[in-house]
Scaffold this motif. Structure first.
Motif, mmCIF file in Angstrom:
data_model
loop_
_atom_site.group_PDB
_atom_site.id
_atom_site.type_symbol
_atom_site.label_atom_id
_atom_site.label_comp_id
_atom_site.label_asym_id
_atom_site.label_seq_id
_atom_site.Cartn_x
_atom_site.Cartn_y
_atom_site.Cartn_z
ATOM 1 N N LEU A 586 1.127 -1.413 0.018
ATOM 2 C CA LEU A 586 -0.688 -0.032 -0.210
ATOM 3 C C LEU A 586 0.607 0.823 0.250
ATOM 4 N N ALA A 587 2.278 1.332 0.457
ATOM 5 C CA ALA A 587 3.102 2.668 0.261
ATOM 6 C C ALA A 587 3.572 2.368 -1.207
ATOM 7 N N LYS A 588 3.924 1.572 -1.529
ATOM 8 C CA LYS A 588 5.066 1.642 -2.803
ATOM 9 C C LYS A 588 3.432 1.954 -3.924
ATOM 10 N N GLY A 589 2.326 1.604 -3.560
ATOM 11 C CA GLY A 589 1.476 1.573 -4.574
ATOM 12 C C GLY A 589 0.839 0.247 -5.307
ATOM 13 N N TYR A 590 -0.543 0.231 -5.344
ATOM 14 C CA TYR A 590 -1.767 -1.072 -5.999
ATOM 15 C C TYR A 590 -2.353 -0.424 -6.676
ATOM 16 N N SER A 591 -2.726 -1.358 -7.503
ATOM 17 C CA SER A 591 -3.309 -0.761 -8.352
ATOM 18 C C SER A 591 -5.488 -1.426 -7.678
ATOM 19 N N THR A 596 -3.840 3.211 -9.325
ATOM 20 C CA THR A 596 -2.908 2.817 -8.674
ATOM 21 C C THR A 596 -2.862 3.944 -6.834
ATOM 22 N N VAL A 597 -3.461 3.537 -6.274
ATOM 23 C CA VAL A 597 -3.433 4.460 -4.898
ATOM 24 C C VAL A 597 -2.562 3.618 -3.242
ATOM 25 N N TYR A 598 -2.753 4.439 -2.935
ATOM 26 C CA TYR A 598 -1.832 4.163 -1.859
ATOM 27 C C TYR A 598 -2.248 4.780 -0.081
ATOM 28 N N ALA A 610 -6.406 -6.908 4.515
ATOM 29 C CA ALA A 610 -5.602 -5.601 4.882
ATOM 30 C C ALA A 610 -5.468 -4.851 3.992
ATOM 31 N N LEU A 611 -4.527 -5.596 1.918
ATOM 32 C CA LEU A 611 -4.209 -5.076 1.237
ATOM 33 C C LEU A 611 -5.636 -4.012 0.771
ATOM 34 N N HIS A 621 -11.587 7.231 -1.661
ATOM 35 C CA HIS A 621 -10.843 8.600 -1.488
ATOM 36 C C HIS A 621 -10.210 9.583 -2.090
ATOM 37 N N GLY A 622 -9.300 8.670 -3.142
ATOM 38 C CA GLY A 622 -8.488 9.798 -4.249
ATOM 39 C C GLY A 622 -6.924 9.902 -3.738
ATOM 40 N N TRP A 623 -6.453 8.417 -3.556
ATOM 41 C CA TRP A 623 -5.125 8.919 -3.003
ATOM 42 C C TRP A 623 -4.177 8.031 -3.839
ATOM 43 N N THR A 624 -4.086 9.186 -4.940
ATOM 44 C CA THR A 624 -3.646 8.352 -6.160
ATOM 45 C C THR A 624 -2.086 9.131 -6.294
ATOM 46 N N THR A 625 -1.964 9.747 -5.367
ATOM 47 C CA THR A 625 -0.335 9.708 -4.941
ATOM 48 C C THR A 625 0.523 9.652 -3.256
ATOM 49 N N PRO A 626 1.689 9.143 -3.347
ATOM 50 C CA PRO A 626 2.917 9.099 -1.883
ATOM 51 C C PRO A 626 1.946 10.747 -1.384
ATOM 52 N N TYR A 627 2.056 11.673 -1.709
ATOM 53 C CA TYR A 627 2.220 12.896 -1.581
ATOM 54 C C TYR A 627 0.417 12.827 -0.611
ATOM 55 N N ILE A 628 -0.498 12.420 -1.495
ATOM 56 C CA ILE A 628 -2.166 12.838 -1.450
ATOM 57 C C ILE A 628 -2.483 12.358 0.274
ATOM 58 N N ALA A 629 -2.273 10.286 -0.331
ATOM 59 C CA ALA A 629 -2.022 9.773 0.744
ATOM 60 C C ALA A 629 -1.622 10.391 2.113
ATOM 61 N N ILE A 630 -0.315 10.816 1.760
ATOM 62 C CA ILE A 630 -0.115 11.250 2.966
ATOM 63 C C ILE A 630 -0.916 11.904 3.800
#
Length: 705
Positions: A586-591, A596-598, A610-611, A621-630
Motif C-alpha cells: 500500500l506504500a509502494k502503490g497498489y492497483s 494505483t492508490v496509496y 488489509a491489502l 478517497h482519491g489517494w492516487t499519489t504518496p503526497y495525497i495519501a500522506i
C-alpha cells in the motif's frame, strides 16, 4: 495674744501670735534648668503663696520634662516655676517645691550644624533630657547608622544633648552618648551572585581591618559566590561573599564591588518541571556557575534526556534550573540549554480498576507471548503420528522382552496418539505414546514417532499452561490444524500465533499512566498530537532516507500537520509503522479498479483483508499519489481521533479512549487492540525530537479518580 482664722486648706484654727508674721518672705530669681516632677502627689501652685489654688501633678505632669526659667524662695522653701517652653511667662504651669523635682542645669552650647550617625541605642525625645511622655522613639535600633543632622547643642547637667533631624525628617533630641561622629560601615541586605574578577583582588575577613586581608588567588576566582550582604565603607561598596546562601554561614569575606562581577539573584519558584536537554552548555553545582563550579563541561551525551527540575532561579536576566539528570546527578543548567515541556492533567470519573474491568471485556491483544508455547487439552484433538522405520507396537510400555509385542508396522504407517505414559527407558527417555491402531490401544516409544498432524475435533481454549485454571490465550474452532511441540497425557504443547489475549496484569500495566509518566521516552505516548513540533523538512527527510516510497517526503508530513493540526512527527512515525518503513504494497502503490492508490496510515485496512480493504479505502478517497495519501490520510486521523468528541489527542487516548469509558462505561473507538500499540509508536517520535535543536513539548496526562 491668740488668733482665730482659716488656713489655706480651709481649716478654721487658733494660733498664738508668736507663731505668725505680717511679712511675706518671697525671693524670686532667674535660672535655667530642666526639671521633672518626682511624684504624682506633688503640689503645683499657680500663684506662689496661695495654697487654695494648688493642684496635684498627677500623671499629667509627671514623667515629663519642663523648662525652669525662674525660681523663688518662699518662707524658706525653694520653688521652681515650670513651663512647657523656655520662658517664665509663656507656657507656665505653676510653682513646684524644689524637693519635689529632679532638676539639672540647662545651657545652650551652640547652634552650629553638625552631622552624627546613630548608634541604634537610647531613645529619641521631643525635648532635651526627655522623660517618658516626651518620647518619640523608644527604640532606635532600626535607625542604626542613619545620619542625624544637628542644628542645636545643649547641656543638661553634665550630659550633652543634640537636637536635629533623622533621615525620615523627624525632629528629635538625642543624648550625645547615643551618636557618633565617625561615619559607620553601612550594611544592607541584598541577594546577588558574584564572581571575583582577578586573583589579586583583596578579601577582607573584617571590613575596615586591612591587616587581615588576603588575595583571592586561584582558590576564589573562576567560581560563583552568594552575596547576601553589602556595605559602604569610606564611600566604597563592598560585597560579603559566601559559599552558601547566608550572610553568617560559609562566609569568606568582603570584596570590593569593583573587583567583582555580580548579578541580582532571586528565587522564581519551587515548582516541579520537566525539561529535555538540548545537549548544549554546561552543568554546574550552582546557578550561574563558573569554571570551578562545573560538573559537566559537555552535555552532548545527555541530549534528549529528561531533566527533572525542582527549583527555578533568576540571575540577572537569565533563568536557571536546578534538578536531577537521569543518572541521579543534581545540577544547575541555564534555561537556554533545555527544551520546554508543559503538562496538563485530564481527570476522568472512573477508577483505574473500573477502566481495567471495561478493557478486559474488549478482547485486548498482546504479542508479549509470541515466542512462548501454548496448550490445548488432548481430549478433543486428533493427533496423528507415523514412524520412519519398522517399529514394534506393544501392549505395555515395557522393553523387558517381546512378549508384549502386538504387531510390527512399517515405515510411513500412521496411527492416532491418545496420550502419554511413563515406561522403560529408550534413547535416554521414558516417555511412551499411548496410541490407537486397528481399534487397539497400544504403546510405542516417543522417540520412534513423528507427529504428522493435530486437528481439533471441537472448539477448544488455548491456554498459557497445562492447567484448566490457566490464562486463556484464545479459542480455536473445530477443524483447526495445530503445530505440535510436545504431547502430554492430558495437554498438547503447541506453537501458536503471535497475537493472544492479554492477561489482566498485562493490560493493567499499559493502562496505568503512572507506569510511564516519569519515563523520558515512554511518556511520549501522552504527547499532545494536536500541537506542532515545528520540525523542518530536512530533519524529517533524514529519518525517511531509504524508507521506500516515504523517502524525501518530509514536506508532505509538514503540510499534512499544518492543514489538519496534527503533530507532523507523529504522522511520520505512524506511517513508518503501518507501511513497514515505507515498503508495504500500500506504500509502494497498489492497483485497485485499474488505478494505483496509496495508503500510508493503514486506514480502512482490516485484518484478513488489509491489502484489498486498505486499497479500496484509498481508491474511494482519491489517494492516487504518496503526497495525497500522506496529507489527506491525516484528515481521517484528525477528524476521527485527535479532534473528535472523544478528545483522543494522544497515543494513549487513541488506544484506550478514556473519555468514552468515563462517559458510557464501555470500550469503543479504540485505534488498536494491541495493548502495547501506544508504546510501539514512540520510537520514531522520540528519536526525531532528540535531533531537534529546540522544541516545546505538551503532555496531556490522564488521571483516574
Amino acid at each position: 495674744m491668740w488668733y482665730r482664722g482659716y488656713l489655706e486648706n480651709g481649716q478654721k484654727v487658733w494660733i498664738q501670735a508668736y507663731n505668725v508674721t505680717t511679712k511675706v518672705t518671697n525671693s524670686e530669681s532667674a535660672t535655667s534648668k530642666l526639671g521633672r516632677i518626682l511624684n504624682t502627689s506633688a503640689n503645683i501652685y499657680p500663684t506662689l503663696g496661695v495654697g487654695k489654688t494648688a493642684f496635684t501633678a498627677g500623671t499629667k505632669y509627671t514623667d515629663k520634662v519642663f523648662y525652669i526659667k525662674k525660681q523663688a524662695t518662699y518662707n524658706g522653701t525653694l520653688y521652681y516655676l515650670i513651663s512647657t517652653i523656655a520662658s517664665s511667662t509663656t507656657g507656665v504651669i505653676g510653682w513646684v517645691k524644689a524637693n519635689d523635682m529632679w532638676a539639672q542645669n540647662h545651657v545652650a552650647v551652640d547652634h552650629n550644624s553638625k552631622t552624627f550617625y546613630l548608634k541604634g541605642s537610647g531613645w529619641a525625645y521631643a525635648h532635651a533630657w526627655g522623660a517618658g511622655q516626651d518620647t518619640i522613639y523608644k527604640d532606635l535600633t532600626e535607625f542604626k547608622n542613619q545620619k542625624f543632622t544637628v542644628n542645636l547643642t545643649e547641656k543638661v547637667g553634665d550630659a550633652i544633648w543634640y537636637r536635629g533631624y533623622l533621615e525620615n525628617g523627624q525632629k528629635v533630641w538625642i543624648q550625645a552618648y547615643n551618636v557618633t561622629s565617625t561615619q559607620p560601615i553601612k550594611e544592607t541586605s541584598t541577594s546577588k551572585l558574584g564572581r571575583v574578577l582577578t586573583t589579586s583582588a583583596n578579601i577582607y575577613p573584617t571590613l575596615g581591618v586591612g591587616r587581615t586581608a588576603f588575595t583571592a588567588g586561584t582558590k576564589y576566582t573562576d567560581k560563583v559566590f552568594y552575596i547576601k550582604k553589602q556595605a559602604t565603607y569610606n564611600g566604597t561598596l563592598y560585597y560579603l561573599i559566601s559559599t552558601v546562601a547566608s550572610s553568617t554561614t560559609g562566609v569568606i569575606g568582603w570584596v570590593k564591588a569593583s573587583d567583582m562581577w555580580a548579578q541580582n539573584h532571586v528565587a522564581v519558584d519551587h515548582n516541579v518541571k520537566n525539561f529535555y536537554l538540548k545537549g548544549t552548555g554546561w552543568a554546574y553545582a550552582h546557578a550561574w556557575g563558573a569554571g570551578q563550579d562545573a560538573i559537566y563541561k559537555d552535555l552532548s551525551s545527555f541530549k534528549g534526556q529528561l531533566f527533572e527540575v525542582n527549583l527555578t532561579e533568576k540571575v540577572g536576566d537569565a533563568i536557571w534550573y536546578r534538578g536531577y539528570l537521569e543518572n541521579g546527578q543534581k545540577v544547575w543548567i541555564q534555561a537556554y540549554n533545555v527544551n520546554t515541556t508543559y503538562q496538563n492533567n485530564t481527570n476522568y470519573s472512573l477508577t483505574l480498576s473500573e477502566a481495567l474491568a471495561i478493557q478486559m471485556k474488549a478482547n485486548p491483544q498482546t504479542d508479549k507471548y509470541r515466542n512462548e508455547p501454548a496448550y490445548v487439552s488432548t481430549d478433543s484433538v486428533n493427533i496423528t503420528g507415523t514412524v520412519n522405520a519398522n517399529v514394534n507396537l506393544r501392549t505395555s510400555a515395557s522393553l523387558k522382552d517381546n512378549s508384549n509385542v502386538s504387531t510390527t508396522i512399517s515405515s510411513g504407517t500412521t496411527f492416532r496418539i491418545i496420550g502419554t505414559v511413563q515406561g522403560d527407558s529408550f534413547n535416554g527417555s521414558t516417555k511412551w505414546y499411548k496410541i490407537q491402531y486397528n481399534s487397539k490401544t497400544l504403546y510405542v516409544h516417543s522417540t520412534l514417532v513423528n507427529i504428522t498432524s493435530a486437528v481439533t475435533e471441537s472448539a477448544l481454549y488455548v491456554r498459557d499452561s497445562g492447567s484448566y485454571e490457566s490464562h486463556i490465550y484464545d479459542t480455536v474452532s473445530k477443524g483447526t490444524s495445530l503445530i505440535v511441540l510436545d504431547v502430554g497425557n492430558e495437554w498438547l504443547k503447541i506453537q501458536y500465533t503471535t497475537w493472544r489475549n492479554a492477561t489482566s496484569s498485562d493490560v493493567s500495566y499499559y493502562l496505568n499512566p503512572k507506569n510511564f509518566v516519569n519515563d523520558e521516552k515512554l511518556r511520549f505516548q501522552f504527547l499532545d498530537l494536536s500541537k506542532s513540533s515545528s520540525v523542518s523538512a530536512s530533519v524529517l527527510n533524514t529519518f525517511l532516507s531509504g524508507k521506500g516510497t516515504l523517502n524525501n517526503m518530509g514536506q508532505a508530513f509538514i503540510d499534512a500537520g499544518k492543514k489538519y493540526n496534527v503533530n507532523e512527527i507523529y504522522l511520520l512515525s505512524h506511517a513508518l509503522l503501518e507501511t513497514g518503513q515505507g515498503t508495504s504494497p500500500l506504500a509502494k502503490g497498489y492497483s485497485y479498479n485499474g488505478v494505483t492508490v496509496y495508503n500510508m496510515y493503514g486506514i480502512g485496512a482490516y485484518d484478513g483483508t488489509a491489502l484489498t480493504s486498505g486499497a479500496k479505502y484509498a481508491y474511494e478517497h482519491g489517494w492516487t499519489t504518496p503526497y495525497i495519501a500522506i496529507v489527506e490520510g491525516a484528515k481521517f486521523i484528525a477528524e476521527q481521533y485527535i479532534h473528535s468528541s472523544n478528545n483522543q489527542n494522544t497515543l494513549y487516548k487513541m488506544r484506550w479512549n478514556p473519555e468514552y469509558m468515563s462517559r458510557y462505561g464501555g470500550a469503543s473507538h479504540q485505534y488498536a487492540t494491541d495493548i502495547g500499540w501506544a508504546v510501539k509508536q514512540i520510537d520514531s517520535i522520540y528519536n526525531i525530537y532528540r535531533q531537534l535543536d529546540s522544541y516545546t513539548l505538551y503532555f496531556d496526562i490522564p488521571t483516574y479518580k
